[in-house]
Design a protein around this motif. Structure first.
Motif, PDB file in Angstrom:
ATOM      1  N   GLN A  47     -24.620  41.154  -6.936  1.00 23.16           N
ATOM      2  CA  GLN A  47     -23.314  41.278  -7.601  1.00 23.16           C
ATOM      3  C   GLN A  47     -22.198  41.641  -6.608  1.00 23.16           C
ATOM      4  O   GLN A  47     -21.529  42.667  -6.765  1.00 23.16           O
ATOM      5  CB  GLN A  47     -23.386  42.337  -8.720  1.00 23.16           C
ATOM      6  CG  GLN A  47     -24.421  42.041  -9.801  1.00 23.16           C
ATOM      7  CD  GLN A  47     -24.066  40.839 -10.666  1.00 23.16           C
ATOM      8  OE1 GLN A  47     -22.948  40.708 -11.129  1.00 23.16           O
ATOM      9  NE2 GLN A  47     -25.015  39.944 -10.854  1.00 23.16           N
ATOM     10  N   PRO A  48     -21.976  40.817  -5.579  1.00 19.77           N
ATOM     11  CA  PRO A  48     -20.946  41.150  -4.584  1.00 19.77           C
ATOM     12  C   PRO A  48     -19.536  41.016  -5.170  1.00 19.77           C
ATOM     13  O   PRO A  48     -19.355  40.371  -6.201  1.00 19.77           O
ATOM     14  CB  PRO A  48     -21.174  40.095  -3.497  1.00 19.77           C
ATOM     15  CG  PRO A  48     -21.767  38.931  -4.229  1.00 19.77           C
ATOM     16  CD  PRO A  48     -22.612  39.523  -5.319  1.00 19.77           C
ATOM     17  N   ASP A  49     -18.569  41.638  -4.496  1.00 17.90           N
ATOM     18  CA  ASP A  49     -17.173  41.539  -4.927  1.00 17.90           C
ATOM     19  C   ASP A  49     -16.581  40.188  -4.533  1.00 17.90           C
ATOM     20  O   ASP A  49     -15.617  39.730  -5.129  1.00 17.90           O
ATOM     21  CB  ASP A  49     -16.338  42.656  -4.277  1.00 17.90           C
ATOM     22  CG  ASP A  49     -16.851  44.023  -4.702  1.00 17.90           C
ATOM     23  OD1 ASP A  49     -16.987  44.258  -5.913  1.00 17.90           O
ATOM     24  OD2 ASP A  49     -17.138  44.850  -3.814  1.00 17.90           O
ATOM     25  N   LEU A  50     -17.176  39.585  -3.492  1.00 18.12           N
ATOM     26  CA  LEU A  50     -16.654  38.319  -2.996  1.00 18.12           C
ATOM     27  C   LEU A  50     -17.766  37.537  -2.296  1.00 18.12           C
ATOM     28  O   LEU A  50     -18.650  38.129  -1.697  1.00 18.12           O
ATOM     29  CB  LEU A  50     -15.527  38.598  -1.988  1.00 18.12           C
ATOM     30  CG  LEU A  50     -14.898  37.350  -1.371  1.00 18.12           C
ATOM     31  CD1 LEU A  50     -13.491  37.159  -1.925  1.00 18.12           C
ATOM     32  CD2 LEU A  50     -14.801  37.474   0.122  1.00 18.12           C
ATOM     33  N   VAL A  51     -17.693  36.210  -2.404  1.00 19.60           N
ATOM     34  CA  VAL A  51     -18.653  35.348  -1.714  1.00 19.60           C
ATOM     35  C   VAL A  51     -17.880  34.429  -0.781  1.00 19.60           C
ATOM     36  O   VAL A  51     -16.878  33.835  -1.181  1.00 19.60           O
ATOM     37  CB  VAL A  51     -19.461  34.479  -2.714  1.00 19.60           C
ATOM     38  CG1 VAL A  51     -20.480  33.615  -1.973  1.00 19.60           C
ATOM     39  CG2 VAL A  51     -20.152  35.336  -3.759  1.00 19.60           C
ATOM     40  N   ILE A  52     -18.324  34.347   0.480  1.00 16.32           N
ATOM     41  CA  ILE A  52     -17.772  33.363   1.405  1.00 16.32           C
ATOM     42  C   ILE A  52     -18.830  32.269   1.463  1.00 16.32           C
ATOM     43  O   ILE A  52     -19.976  32.521   1.835  1.00 16.32           O
ATOM     44  CB  ILE A  52     -17.501  33.965   2.791  1.00 16.32           C
ATOM     45  CG1 ILE A  52     -16.382  35.005   2.655  1.00 16.32           C
ATOM     46  CG2 ILE A  52     -17.121  32.857   3.781  1.00 16.32           C
ATOM     47  CD1 ILE A  52     -15.978  35.673   3.931  1.00 16.32           C
ATOM     48  N   ALA A  76     -16.074  35.493 -10.817  1.00 13.12           N
ATOM     49  CA  ALA A  76     -16.549  35.606  -9.440  1.00 13.12           C
ATOM     50  C   ALA A  76     -15.466  35.161  -8.466  1.00 13.12           C
ATOM     51  O   ALA A  76     -14.780  34.171  -8.686  1.00 13.12           O
ATOM     52  CB  ALA A  76     -17.801  34.758  -9.244  1.00 13.12           C
ATOM     53  N   LYS A  77     -15.320  35.939  -7.390  1.00 16.77           N
ATOM     54  CA  LYS A  77     -14.329  35.615  -6.355  1.00 16.77           C
ATOM     55  C   LYS A  77     -15.060  34.913  -5.210  1.00 16.77           C
ATOM     56  O   LYS A  77     -15.924  35.504  -4.576  1.00 16.77           O
ATOM     57  CB  LYS A  77     -13.657  36.894  -5.862  1.00 16.77           C
ATOM     58  CG  LYS A  77     -12.794  37.526  -6.944  1.00 16.77           C
ATOM     59  CD  LYS A  77     -12.069  38.753  -6.431  1.00 16.77           C
ATOM     60  CE  LYS A  77     -10.991  39.173  -7.400  1.00 16.77           C
ATOM     61  NZ  LYS A  77     -11.303  40.387  -8.098  1.00 16.77           N
ATOM     62  N   VAL A  78     -14.691  33.653  -4.985  1.00 13.12           N
ATOM     63  CA  VAL A  78     -15.357  32.854  -3.969  1.00 13.12           C
ATOM     64  C   VAL A  78     -14.331  32.217  -3.043  1.00 13.12           C
ATOM     65  O   VAL A  78     -13.358  31.623  -3.498  1.00 13.12           O
ATOM     66  CB  VAL A  78     -16.224  31.743  -4.614  1.00 13.12           C
ATOM     67  CG1 VAL A  78     -16.916  30.911  -3.537  1.00 13.12           C
ATOM     68  CG2 VAL A  78     -17.254  32.340  -5.564  1.00 13.12           C
ATOM     69  N   VAL A  79     -14.555  32.390  -1.739  1.00 15.05           N
ATOM     70  CA  VAL A  79     -13.733  31.732  -0.724  1.00 15.05           C
ATOM     71  C   VAL A  79     -14.625  30.679  -0.076  1.00 15.05           C
ATOM     72  O   VAL A  79     -15.688  31.000   0.441  1.00 15.05           O
ATOM     73  CB  VAL A  79     -13.229  32.743   0.343  1.00 15.05           C
ATOM     74  CG1 VAL A  79     -12.521  32.012   1.477  1.00 15.05           C
ATOM     75  CG2 VAL A  79     -12.299  33.772  -0.288  1.00 15.05           C
TER      76      VAL A  79
END
Length: 120
Positions: A47-52, A76-79
């Motif tokens: 459950q990360p705050d952000l995925v690269i 979900a925040k994904v870059v």
């Protein structure tokens, strides 16, 4: 800062570069994955705050992984990150819910800038 980030790229040196850059800037790397299939499993588990997320990977590509991650968590925040000249994929990634896009080869400042912007 303490924002937990999952780094997904099939190239180990790329993951290492991103990890070093973000760690130096106060971000916490909670996990890494080398393909989209593992990325989805790790996202569910950590459950990360952000995925690269890299786009071009074996087994499950970044776009498919992005869609699967957004099914697990619509917020979900994904870059996304990918090599030069893949505009069509960039558009597809943004339409699938990516918050930002980094083009390889990238500057460290660009990674941090994208991560900070998305996490705000």
């Amino acid at each position: 800062m303490g924002n937990r980030i999952l780094i997904v790229d099939d190239a180990a040196f790329m993951r290492m570069m991103i990890k070093e850059t973000l760690s130096k800037n106060g971000f916490e790397i909670c996990g890494e994955a080398e393909n989209g299939k593992i990325a989805v499993e790790k996202f569910n588990e950590l459950q990360p705050d952000l995925v690269i997320l890299d786009i071009t990977m074996p087994e499950v590509n970044g776009i498919e992984a992005l869609k699967a991650i957004r099914k697990i968590n619509a917020d979900a925040k994904v870059v996304m990150c990918s090599a030069m000249g893949q505009q069509a994929m960039v558009i597809e990634a943004i339409q699938a819910g990516a918050k930002d896009f980094i083009v390889k080869p990238f500057q460290s400042e660009r990674i941090c800038e994208a991560v900070k912007k998305v996490l705000e």
